[in-house]
Motif scaffolding. Structure first.
Motif, short mmCIF file in Angstrom:
data_model
loop_
_atom_site.label_atom_id
_atom_site.label_comp_id
_atom_site.label_asym_id
_atom_site.label_seq_id
_atom_site.Cartn_x
_atom_site.Cartn_y
_atom_site.Cartn_z
N THR A 183 0.84 -1.19 0.00
CA THR A 183 0.00 0.00 0.00
C THR A 183 0.88 1.24 0.00
OG1 THR A 183 -1.67 1.24 1.21
CG2 THR A 183 -0.15 -0.05 2.52
N GLU A 184 0.29 2.36 -0.45
CA GLU A 184 1.05 3.62 -0.39
C GLU A 184 0.82 4.31 0.94
OE1 GLU A 184 0.46 6.17 -4.01
OE2 GLU A 184 -0.63 4.37 -4.63
N ASN A 185 -0.25 3.91 1.63
CA ASN A 185 -0.63 4.59 2.87
C ASN A 185 -0.36 3.68 4.06
OD1 ASN A 185 -1.77 6.62 1.17
ND2 ASN A 185 -3.42 5.14 0.80
N GLU A 186 -0.77 4.13 5.24
CA GLU A 186 -0.51 3.32 6.41
C GLU A 186 -1.38 2.06 6.37
OE1 GLU A 186 -0.08 4.04 11.19
OE2 GLU A 186 -0.99 5.59 9.94
N LEU A 187 -2.64 2.26 5.92
CA LEU A 187 -3.57 1.14 5.78
C LEU A 187 -3.92 0.95 4.32
CD1 LEU A 187 -6.13 1.63 8.72
CD2 LEU A 187 -4.26 -0.03 8.53
N CYS A 188 -4.09 -0.31 3.90
CA CYS A 188 -4.43 -0.58 2.51
C CYS A 188 -5.91 -0.28 2.25
CB CYS A 188 -4.11 -2.03 2.16
SG CYS A 188 -5.24 -3.19 2.91
N GLU A 189 -6.27 -0.37 0.99
CA GLU A 189 -7.64 -0.11 0.55
C GLU A 189 -8.67 -0.97 1.30
OE1 GLU A 189 -9.23 -0.33 -3.77
OE2 GLU A 189 -7.11 0.17 -3.85
N MET A 190 -8.31 -2.23 1.51
CA MET A 190 -9.25 -3.14 2.14
C MET A 190 -9.38 -2.83 3.63
SD MET A 190 -7.85 -4.70 -0.63
CE MET A 190 -6.36 -5.51 -0.08
N CYS A 191 -8.24 -2.66 4.30
CA CYS A 191 -8.27 -2.45 5.75
C CYS A 191 -8.92 -1.11 6.11
CB CYS A 191 -6.86 -2.51 6.33
SG CYS A 191 -6.20 -4.18 6.36
N SER A 192 -8.86 -0.14 5.19
CA SER A 192 -9.43 1.17 5.51
C SER A 192 -10.87 1.28 5.01
CB SER A 192 -8.57 2.28 4.89
OG SER A 192 -8.43 2.07 3.51
N ASN A 193 -11.40 0.20 4.44
CA ASN A 193 -12.77 0.20 3.94
C ASN A 193 -13.73 -0.27 5.04
OD1 ASN A 193 -15.19 -0.26 2.65
ND2 ASN A 193 -14.29 -1.25 0.87
N LYS A 194 -14.61 0.64 5.46
CA LYS A 194 -15.49 0.33 6.60
C LYS A 194 -16.57 -0.68 6.23
CE LYS A 194 -14.09 3.62 9.70
NZ LYS A 194 -12.68 3.16 9.77
N GLN A 195 -16.77 -0.90 4.93
CA GLN A 195 -17.83 -1.80 4.47
C GLN A 195 -17.47 -3.28 4.62
OE1 GLN A 195 -20.74 -0.41 3.06
NE2 GLN A 195 -19.82 1.52 3.70
N ARG A 196 -16.20 -3.56 4.88
CA ARG A 196 -15.78 -4.96 4.81
C ARG A 196 -15.99 -5.69 6.13
NH1 ARG A 196 -12.25 -5.52 -0.27
NH2 ARG A 196 -12.13 -7.67 0.41
N ASP A 197 -16.14 -6.98 6.02
CA ASP A 197 -16.41 -7.86 7.16
C ASP A 197 -15.11 -8.12 7.92
OD1 ASP A 197 -17.01 -9.83 8.89
OD2 ASP A 197 -17.81 -11.23 7.41
N THR A 198 -14.94 -7.44 9.05
CA THR A 198 -13.67 -7.53 9.78
C THR A 198 -13.57 -8.81 10.61
OG1 THR A 198 -14.64 -6.26 11.57
CG2 THR A 198 -13.38 -5.03 9.93
#
Lengths: 198, 198
Positions: free
Chosen positions: B64-79
């Motif tokens: 990732t370019e950021n601290e968190l990737c696209e998936m981890c920073s997506n609130k819609q995903r089933d954690t």
């Protein structure tokens, strides 16, 4: 996913390389990032160095870092023979075959009026000056055996004749080790028409 | 010839790319120099940008370019579901299949004691903390079906059990559209052993 960002950009930019599609570019991208990044950096820096320093040889128009290429600056070579090729890659192939000790002239293309590529674009004025110098004994035409390559060779042989320089065309026929069974009929026709006495 | 110089260096450095041999590297080199050099420069600059900015996601260790990737920073995903894979490329493949809406965990390798790769090198401490949190319902093991990948999956299922987390392994069998005639016997054996009621 992630086709924005620098990762997606890298995949897209790697597709610029010949023979590299989206899937290969993706594999290369992960490889560059996952393995030793120092090598990846060196690759990028070498590309930048190459595009900044590689120019055309002032005499023969092949790629070189200096004003004159390795061949043109080599005093051992036969300066009375010039081999005309379409691309710098062709110079490499001929040099690797160690079959020719003269100089080269690189067209960077072939005559193609439909694409707007005429004698000027191929630097033929420069070649004509050499032919007019009276020093050249032979002009070897090694353009590709495509329709345009043949037309270019024909045009160049005409030019040589005007300056009383002997022009020759490299032979086309069955490649060494090639089996007749697998050779296309165009090549076979060339091989028969170009047969020599033994 | 010319295997010294920056041209030879570029050919050598391009061989670093996966699937690129000397002949392909030579073709790429001439292509980069002969065609539009602006694109060649952009490629080099993108490689540099990528190796400078791409880091591991703090949570799942993918690129990732950021601290968190696209998936981890997506609130819609089933954690509550975590899929464990060997490489960031595997994350891409699964994302492209649009089959999984949970989070990932990238090992960047597999357990391989002979190569000195143990639980520490794969970040398993970090994974264990997640398992211990009590929030995870399922650990999906999507390591490759090689000997080491299977051993890693087995080790991880053990780890999940210790923390009372349900572990599952993705199915291995005949690929969609695959004809039995062309499937290797190892895969066929897997397909038979893993048969399900219909």
């Amino acid at each position: 996913m992630q086709t924005k960002g620098v990762l997606g950009q890298l995949i897209k930019d790697l597709c610029y390389l010949p023979g590299v599609g989206a899937k290969t570019a993706q594999r290369m991208t992960f490889y560059l990032l996952q393995h030793d990044r120092k090598s990846a950096r060196r690759l990028a820096e070498t590309i930048l160095a190459a595009i900044d320093t590689i120019v055309y040889c002032r005499q023969c128009r092949t790629f070189t870092e200096n004003e004159l290429c390795e061949m043109c600056s080599n005093k051992q070579r036969d300066t009375s023979r010039i081999c005309v090729v379409e691309n710098p890659a062709d110079v490499w192939s001929i040099e690797q075959a160690r079959v020719f000790n003269g100089l080269f002239f690189v067209l960077h293309g072939r005559l193609s009026p439909l694409d707007g590529i005429g004698p000027e674009e191929l630097g033929l004025e420069q070649l004509e000056k050499k032919l007019a110098s009276g020093h050249i004994k032979e002009l070897i035409l090694a353009t590709n055996s495509t329709v345009e390559g043949e037309a270019t060779a024909y045009y160049l042989s005409d030019l040589a004749q005007q300056h009383h320089v002997h022009a020759s065309r490299i032979a086309h026929g069955v490649p060494m080790g090639g089996e007749l069974e697998y050779i296309d009929s165009g090549t076979l026709a060339h091989a028969f028409n170009g047969r020599t006495k033994i």
